[in-house]
Enzyme design. Structure first.
Site, PDB file in Angstrom:
ATOM      1  N   ARG A  51       0.797  -1.232   0.000  1.00 10.60           N
ATOM      2  CA  ARG A  51       0.000   0.000   0.000  1.00 10.60           C
ATOM      3  C   ARG A  51       0.824   1.273   0.000  1.00 10.60           C
ATOM      4  NH1 ARG A  51      -2.738  -3.777   1.599  1.00 10.60           N
ATOM      5  NH2 ARG A  51      -0.810  -4.295   2.636  1.00 10.60           N
ATOM      6  N   THR A  52       1.769   1.371   0.921  1.00  9.32           N
ATOM      7  CA  THR A  52       2.426   2.670   1.101  1.00  9.32           C
ATOM      8  C   THR A  52       3.225   3.036  -0.150  1.00  9.32           C
ATOM      9  OG1 THR A  52       2.571   2.102   3.427  1.00  9.32           O
ATOM     10  CG2 THR A  52       3.816   4.030   2.713  1.00  9.32           C
ATOM     11  N   LYS A  80      25.632  -3.060  -0.870  1.00  8.78           N
ATOM     12  CA  LYS A  80      27.108  -2.944  -0.941  1.00  8.78           C
ATOM     13  C   LYS A  80      27.641  -2.148   0.247  1.00  8.78           C
ATOM     14  CE  LYS A  80      26.473  -2.151  -5.818  1.00  8.78           C
ATOM     15  NZ  LYS A  80      26.616  -1.031  -6.761  1.00  8.78           N
ATOM     16  N   ARG A 101      11.100   4.074   3.642  1.00 11.37           N
ATOM     17  CA  ARG A 101      10.724   3.092   4.682  1.00 11.37           C
ATOM     18  C   ARG A 101      11.967   2.301   5.033  1.00 11.37           C
ATOM     19  NH1 ARG A 101       5.685  -1.034   4.656  1.00 11.37           N
ATOM     20  NH2 ARG A 101       4.679   0.920   5.232  1.00 11.37           N
ATOM     21  N   HIS A 129       4.527   5.801  11.659  1.00  9.20           N
ATOM     22  CA  HIS A 129       4.107   5.626  10.261  1.00  9.20           C
ATOM     23  C   HIS A 129       3.132   6.779   9.978  1.00  9.20           C
ATOM     24  CE1 HIS A 129       2.970   4.028   6.490  1.00  9.20           C
ATOM     25  NE2 HIS A 129       2.694   2.769   6.828  1.00  9.20           N
TER      26      HIS A 129
END
Ligand code: CP
Length: 308
Positions: A51-52, A80, A101, A129
């Site tokens: 969703r986000t 890396k 995120r 959030h």
């Protein structure tokens, strides 16, 4: 530079403006369909999302802009050993705004401190959030008419559920709010939220284990998933995972105008037989997430002087 790292980064007045803009976007989408032409959003997702990430991308595409980014740490130079601080400096050369995120609490804050473009916290570990909270607030405002004098039940994993922490932070600023915190003892709201937010704002609250006894008094029931990825011990997760299951029978205990919200994804905590109940609004809530992210992109780009 204005960023969105915590739900409290917007004052109540700024939040009202943002939600009103989101409602205007919902009702007049064509007015906004080219407003971000030539602008780019970077979605930097070090943790899984449906969703986000996709609603940010849909939001920018709906505004006439473009998207770039990665959907896992493994497909970026994080694999890396590149730091988030270096990554955001580089992304600032490629995009106008970024949503990030990350599994580690505080990462969005660090990224914002090194960024040349507005940064949006799309979830940092078990911490916050804020754009899910904007989604939740728009859902409540649109379907209940406002936030005052509501009894909100928050049910499930209140310890690790970052959407719960952000929502409590935001709703604590409104008059007449009370919380019913429904969880097993092991998954209660962290002390820093209970003491520094709920108690500090003199919000009436109860901590209970029984969903059945809480149901009849609620205006909103906010269900959450037990956050498997944040448990240190799989056995503990298995013991907790089905602690609450909302089904058709339990819905009979609720008021006729109670709304069921859930940030999604759900696992077992809401039975699919609840989906057809008109009080179950979690899929509608996901749609509101697009409108509010469109409003957020416009607002932050304007603040940064990147949009007239
Ligand atoms: N609600 C939410 O954050 O969903 P995703 O994890 O799918 O983005």
């Amino acid at each position: 530079m204005k960023h969105l790292i915590s739900p409290l980064d917007f004052s109540v007045e700024e939040l009202d403006q943002l939600l009103s803009l989101a409602q205007d976007i919902e009702h007049h989408p064509s007015k906004y369909s080219n407003i971000c032409q030539g602008k780019k959003i970077a979605t930097l997702f070090y943790e899984p999302s449906t969703r986000t990430r996709l609603s940010f991308e849909a939001a920018m595409l709906n505004l006439g802009g473009s998207v770039l980014g990665f959907s896992s740490a493994n497909s970026s130079s994080a694999a890396k050993g590149e730091s988030v601080a270096d990554t955001i400096r580089v992304i600032s050369c490629y995009a106008d705004i970024a949503a990030i995120r990350h599994p580690k609490e505080g990462t969005a804050f660090v990224a914002a401190s090194k960024s040349g473009i507005p940064v949006i916290n799309a979830g940092d570990g078990g911490h916050q959030h804020p754009t899910q909270t904007l989604t939740d607030l728009l859902t409540i405002k649109s379907l209940k008419g406002g936030f005052e004098n509501l009894t909100i039940g928050l049910c499930g994993d209140l310890k690790f559920g970052r959407t719960v922490h952000s929502l409590i932070n935001s709703l604590s600023r409104y008059r007449g709010i009370s919380f019913v915190l429904i969880s097993p003892r092991e998954l209660r709201v962290p002390d820093y939220i209970r003491e520094n937010v709920i108690e500090a704002n003199h919000i009436p609250y109860q901590e209970v284990e029984s969903l059945d006894s809480a149901m009849p008094n609620l205006d909103i029931l906010y269900m959450t998933r037990v956050q498997r990825e944040r448990f240190f011990n799989e056995e503990e997760y298995l013991r907790m995972k089905d602690c609450y299951i909302l089904d058709k029978e339990k819905m009979k205990l609720a008021r006729e105008d109670m709304l069921v919200l859930h940030p999604l994804p759900r696992v077992n905590e809401i039975s699919v037989d609840v989906d057809d109940d008109p009080r179950a609004v979690y899929f509608k809530q996901a749609q509101y997430g697009v409108y509010v992210r469109m409003a957020l992109i416009i607002t932050l780009l304007k603040e940064a002087g990147r949009l007239c």
